[in-house]
Write a protein that holds these residues in place. Sequence first.
Motif, PDB file in Angstrom:
ATOM      1  N   ASN A  22      48.735  47.372  41.794  1.00  0.00           N
ATOM      2  CA  ASN A  22      49.535  46.518  40.903  1.00  0.00           C
ATOM      3  C   ASN A  22      49.521  45.050  41.304  1.00  0.00           C
ATOM      4  O   ASN A  22      50.530  44.347  41.185  1.00  0.00           O
ATOM      5  N   ILE A  23      48.378  44.600  41.814  1.00  0.00           N
ATOM      6  CA  ILE A  23      48.156  43.180  42.057  1.00  0.00           C
ATOM      7  C   ILE A  23      46.781  42.835  41.492  1.00  0.00           C
ATOM      8  O   ILE A  23      45.920  43.699  41.372  1.00  0.00           O
ATOM      9  N   PRO A  24      46.556  41.560  41.137  1.00  0.00           N
ATOM     10  CA  PRO A  24      45.244  41.183  40.613  1.00  0.00           C
ATOM     11  C   PRO A  24      44.146  41.431  41.647  1.00  0.00           C
ATOM     12  O   PRO A  24      44.368  41.334  42.863  1.00  0.00           O
ATOM     13  N   CYS A  25      42.959  41.710  41.139  1.00  0.00           N
ATOM     14  CA  CYS A  25      41.831  42.029  42.020  1.00  0.00           C
ATOM     15  C   CYS A  25      40.592  41.263  41.583  1.00  0.00           C
ATOM     16  O   CYS A  25      40.198  41.307  40.410  1.00  0.00           O
ATOM     17  N   GLY A  26      39.973  40.574  42.520  1.00  0.00           N
ATOM     18  CA  GLY A  26      38.699  39.921  42.278  1.00  0.00           C
ATOM     19  C   GLY A  26      37.552  40.789  42.738  1.00  0.00           C
ATOM     20  O   GLY A  26      37.738  41.938  43.157  1.00  0.00           O
ATOM     21  N   VAL A  27      36.348  40.251  42.682  1.00  0.00           N
ATOM     22  CA  VAL A  27      35.162  40.942  43.178  1.00  0.00           C
ATOM     23  C   VAL A  27      34.686  40.221  44.434  1.00  0.00           C
ATOM     24  O   VAL A  27      34.421  39.022  44.412  1.00  0.00           O
ATOM     25  N   HIS A  28      34.594  40.980  45.516  1.00  0.00           N
ATOM     26  CA  HIS A  28      34.191  40.475  46.830  1.00  0.00           C
ATOM     27  C   HIS A  28      32.676  40.651  46.920  1.00  0.00           C
ATOM     28  O   HIS A  28      32.181  41.648  47.422  1.00  0.00           O
ATOM     29  N   LEU A  29      31.944  39.683  46.402  1.00  0.00           N
ATOM     30  CA  LEU A  29      30.496  39.805  46.261  1.00  0.00           C
ATOM     31  C   LEU A  29      29.845  39.999  47.627  1.00  0.00           C
ATOM     32  O   LEU A  29      30.101  39.254  48.569  1.00  0.00           O
ATOM     33  N   GLN A  30      28.967  40.985  47.703  1.00  0.00           N
ATOM     34  CA  GLN A  30      28.399  41.395  48.987  1.00  0.00           C
ATOM     35  C   GLN A  30      26.889  41.255  49.029  1.00  0.00           C
ATOM     36  O   GLN A  30      26.196  41.513  48.049  1.00  0.00           O
ATOM     37  N   PRO A  59      38.330  41.615  36.597  1.00  0.00           N
ATOM     38  CA  PRO A  59      38.339  40.751  37.788  1.00  0.00           C
ATOM     39  C   PRO A  59      39.137  39.470  37.583  1.00  0.00           C
ATOM     40  O   PRO A  59      39.040  38.819  36.540  1.00  0.00           O
ATOM     41  N   SER A  60      39.908  39.130  38.593  1.00  0.00           N
ATOM     42  CA  SER A  60      40.722  37.913  38.544  1.00  0.00           C
ATOM     43  C   SER A  60      39.949  36.689  39.008  1.00  0.00           C
ATOM     44  O   SER A  60      40.284  35.558  38.637  1.00  0.00           O
ATOM     45  N   HIS A  61      38.914  36.914  39.848  1.00  0.00           N
ATOM     46  CA  HIS A  61      38.172  35.796  40.438  1.00  0.00           C
ATOM     47  C   HIS A  61      36.962  36.373  41.162  1.00  0.00           C
ATOM     48  O   HIS A  61      36.797  37.600  41.246  1.00  0.00           O
ATOM     49  N   LEU A  62      36.154  35.488  41.717  1.00  0.00           N
ATOM     50  CA  LEU A  62      35.045  35.875  42.584  1.00  0.00           C
ATOM     51  C   LEU A  62      35.248  35.276  43.972  1.00  0.00           C
ATOM     52  O   LEU A  62      35.761  34.166  44.114  1.00  0.00           O
ATOM     53  N   ASP A  63      34.845  36.029  44.991  1.00  0.00           N
ATOM     54  CA  ASP A  63      34.708  35.486  46.337  1.00  0.00           C
ATOM     55  C   ASP A  63      33.582  36.258  47.009  1.00  0.00           C
ATOM     56  O   ASP A  63      32.917  37.055  46.352  1.00  0.00           O
ATOM     57  N   THR A  64      33.314  36.012  48.279  1.00  0.00           N
ATOM     58  CA  THR A  64      32.189  36.679  48.916  1.00  0.00           C
ATOM     59  C   THR A  64      32.553  37.246  50.280  1.00  0.00           C
ATOM     60  O   THR A  64      33.404  36.703  50.989  1.00  0.00           O
ATOM     61  N   HIS A  65      31.873  38.311  50.628  1.00  0.00           N
ATOM     62  CA  HIS A  65      31.976  38.907  51.951  1.00  0.00           C
ATOM     63  C   HIS A  65      31.269  38.002  52.955  1.00  0.00           C
ATOM     64  O   HIS A  65      30.158  37.530  52.712  1.00  0.00           O
ATOM     65  N   TYR A 101      45.447  34.241  41.519  1.00  0.00           N
ATOM     66  CA  TYR A 101      44.427  33.401  40.907  1.00  0.00           C
ATOM     67  C   TYR A 101      44.741  33.035  39.465  1.00  0.00           C
ATOM     68  O   TYR A 101      44.126  32.127  38.899  1.00  0.00           O
ATOM     69  N   GLY A 102      45.714  33.699  38.882  1.00  0.00           N
ATOM     70  CA  GLY A 102      46.144  33.318  37.542  1.00  0.00           C
ATOM     71  C   GLY A 102      46.766  31.939  37.493  1.00  0.00           C
ATOM     72  O   GLY A 102      46.887  31.338  36.420  1.00  0.00           O
TER      73      GLY A 102
END
Length: 247
Positions: free
Chosen positions: A54-62, A113-119, A242-243
């Motif tokens: 129940n929290i926003p989730c981004g994609v942790h690009l790997q 997805p709420s946002h993008l970030d990276t591993h 991120y909203g």
Amino acid sequence: MRLIVTADDAGLSEAVDRGIAGAARAGTVTQTTFMVAAAFPDIASAAARIGGMNIPCGVHLQLTTGAPVSAALRDVVGERLPDHAGALRLDPELVRAEWRAQIEAAREAGLAPSHLDTHQGVHRLAAFRHVYFALARDFDLPVRGHDAAFAAEARAGGVAATRHVLTGWTGRRLGRAELLSELETYGGSGGILELVTHPGRVDARLEEMSAWRGRREAELAVLSDPDLRETLRARGIVLGDYGTLAT
């Protein structure tokens, strides 16, 4: 001060996801980010666990840790993603195909997805930065930044980014006092800050996939303290996600 508290590595293991969910229930962690390649091929089950947080989730690009999601990268590296040194040698167009596949897989599993970030922060590297910004534009998503200069570069390319990303606390088995001290250092910097964290529990899957084990439980203990959220509020720190970033 406005602050996003992100728990990285959702999807890495069931125990990690239980820890993130607990920190979210405590009210301090406001975001998480999905390691799609680490969850592959059981992306749907991981997405269901993440949806329950129940929290926003981004994609942790790997580019490391897990299996390639795209056929293009699998044809080059095989069934496992390379180590960090090998990842840095990848052709940016292969990286683009793989990261796009990870984003699309998360969406197909029911996440928005709420946002993008990276591993391992590879978005900061010049070789991959343009791919990162291009995918953010393609999917109309904000991104994790690095510093003010990085955020300005992102804005110039039509992408919203967190202006300061705080990584000095995570992974070092530090306590509550050190966390608050890091936040105080950036208290007058302006913009939206992001605090990167790695709370979690330990299970066999995590032991197989990551060297960060006990330190995740140490962070979970700090972030699950029911008094921490009130302390942040008393210091004028407004928690968000991120909203709150305007494109």
